[in-house]
Structure formats: C-alpha cells, structure tokens
Design a protein around this motif. Structure first.
Motif: not given
Length: 224
Positions: A32-41, A107-108, A140-144
């Motif tokens: 399944k495709k997602y837009i992956i959103v995350s903080n940036h370390k 995935n983006l 769908p957005v998947i928070p990380c």
C-alpha cells in the motif's frame, strides 16, 4: 535497479552501524502506498525509512543537495530525492512530478519541519506540502517519529503511527486557512507518537522502581 543493488549491499552494514528498534510495524501494510511524514533528525533519515518500509521511497529534498553531477545522480537514483527550492517553493512542473510519483504507487517521504532539528514539539510550525499532496491525491498519511539523532552503533528508536486520511478536507478549497488546520492536525499526530513513547518509558521505569523497592523490603523483612 541501482537503488535495489545498494539496498541489498548496505542492508547488513546499515543495521550494524545504525541499529534501530521499530514500534508500530503492524501499521505498515505491505503493497500500500503512503505519504510518510516524520520529524527530521539527520541525513540518514531517508535511508532509515527505506529499510523500515522495505521499499524505494521518494523524498522531497532541498536543492542544495543537488549541486554537482555526482550528487544529483546519487540523490535521484539512490536517495530518490526530488529537488525543491525552499525559498521559491514548488513549481507547477514539480507539483505534477510529485503527484505522478504518488499515482505510480511509490511512497512519498516528507519531513514537514523543513530542516533538521532536535525534535518536533507541540507548537512548532510544519510545512503544508505533506497535507497538500495527501488531500490532492487522496493518499493515506502515515506519521512517524525518530526518537534520537543517529549515532554509530547506538540503537535508535523509530515510531510508526496508524495511517489516516484527511477525508474532512477532500471537498474543501485548499486555501491557507484550510492547510493550516490540516498542518496542525498532522503535527499533533507526529508529536503524539513521541509523547506516548515517553509516557511508556516513564511507566516502565516506575514499574522497575517499584519492583526493586519490593525486593528490598522482602530482604529487610527476612533479615529482621
């Protein structure tokens, strides 16, 4: 092809030098495709998420990382980077390219802080790009959340939340106010991941402390 060769060759070295513990693995549905959103370390984040999602993801990256021929080749073919100008913003051609990436079932990955930080907090501003593309393409957005900055041989922790969609925004006009509301919702979901994890650690530490105190009390009672 180049990406998958590097993926296989560096799988073991990466997991030795940059080990991580993953929470929320079951939230990732294979295929399944997602837009992956995350903080940036750190600059390791894109590689990390390629291994977490076991896929070739595409990422929005600042144009300064594409300055030489070698870097452009590396960023596009290995990192899957899409160069953006953070001052001028996305061009119409880039918007179309990113939408095409999503429509092609890739995935983006987007780091909505816009730069590397110590950690995303409740009142921090996030960029609206992730929200815009998630609403526009109805993806769908998947928070990380990456808990620590990457250090060699130090185990990191990656938190993956449950995917969600901005369904309430699908039929709305995407003006500044609408995107701001979506950004706030997105930021809160990312921050909540870390908050829940820190609460889990605190509860775990408290349980250990109570067990130690109980053992100590038993020893004292036996000796007395």
């Amino acid at each position: 092809m180049i990406f998958w060769i590097c993926y296989v060759l560096f799988w073991l070295p990466f997991h030795i030098f940059a080990p991580y513990k993953l929470y929320g693995k079951n939230n990732i549905e294979r295929g399944k495709k997602y837009i992956i959103v995350s903080n940036h370390k750190s600059n390791f984040d894109p590689i990390l998420y390629d291994y977490v999602f076991r896929s070739r993801n595409r990422y929005l990256a600042k144009k300064e990382l594409f300055t030489t021929g070698f870097r452009r080749f590396f960023m596009k073919n290995v990192f899957g980077g899409i160069a953006i100008d953070r001052e001028k913003g996305l061009s119409i051609a880039q918007v179309k390219e990113i939408c095409q990436v999503i429509k092609s079932n890739q995935n983006l990955g987007i780091f909505p802080e816009g730069t590397r930080r110590d950690g995303l907090k409740k009142d921090d501003e996030v960029k609206g790009g992730a929200c815009f593309f998630a609403i526009k393409t109805r993806t769908p957005v998947i928070p990380c959340f990456v808990v620590k900055k990457h250090r060699f041989f130090r185990k990191n922790v990656v938190l993956v939340g449950k995917p969600f969609e901005f369904t309430d925004y699908y039929d709305k006009r995407l003006d500044k106010e609408t995107l701001l509301q979506a950004e706030t919702e997105l930021r809160d979901k990312i921050v909540e991941l870390n908050t829940n994890y820190q609460n889990y650690l605190a509860e775990k530490a408290l349980i250990k402390k109570l067990k130690r105190e109980k053992r100590t009390k038993k020893v004292k009672d036996i000796r007395s």
